[in-house]
Scaffold this motif. Structure first.
Motif: not given
Length: 172
Positions: A2-4, A7, A37-38, A40-45
């Motif tokens: 979802l993180k990819y 966004p 979105a970036i 929100y997901f930043w720590k997962q990248y």
């Protein structure tokens, strides 16, 4: 996954909005949704490592020169909106929005989608098992073609050429 995907979908929604509402407003919405979105997901990248890579800078510079040159050939036509049609404070806001959208938001989202997700999913549907930076000839060609088509306004359009060249260089 979802993180990819999310966004990237948000960017595409912004592009579709430009057909329905004011292009500047649609672009602004696209930038804000993408940036949200970036964040929100930043720590997962985990693959994002801010470091200086001379080859990446060289490729980026070459792509910028190609894109700017083709903008002059296209007489300023842009795929989203043309900030130069505005005056006064709105001109500066439009320029700032375009720069943030192109250089930061779209660039990060497209790279995460293409190089962290799509190129690996073409190798193995369980893409997490594929190391970042791995590609096959098949995945390389497909992501380059997808990137080119995504940026091309027509099969013969100069944006397609820029998209293909950029996709090729980014994959390399």
């Amino acid at each position: 996954m979802l993180k990819y995907i999310l966004p990237f979908i948000l960017l595409m929604i912004g592009i579709l909005l430009a057909e329905l509402i004011n292009p500047f407003l649609a672009y602004s919405i696209k930038v804000l949704l993408g940036l949200a979105a970036i964040i929100y997901f930043w720590k997962q990248y985990k693959e994002i490592k801010l470091k200086f890579d001379p080859l990446a800078w060289l490729f980026g510079f070459i792509i910028i020169i190609i894109c700017i040159s083709l903008e002059f050939l296209n007489k300023g036509h842009t795929s989203d909106f043309n900030p130069t049609i505005y005056t006064g404070a709105l001109f500066y806001l439009a320029i700032l929005t375009k720069i943030i959208g192109m250089v930061i938001v779209a660039a990060i989202i497209e790279e995460l989608f293409m190089r962290s997700f799509l190129i690996r999913v073409f190798i193995n549907p369980k893409f997490e098992k594929v190391k970042i930076g791995t590609f096959t000839l098949f995945s390389f060609i497909l992501t380059t073609a997808f990137f080119g088509l995504m940026h091309g306004s027509s099969i013969t359009g100069s944006r397609l050429v820029v998209g293909l060249i950029s996709g090729l260089m980014f994959n390399l």
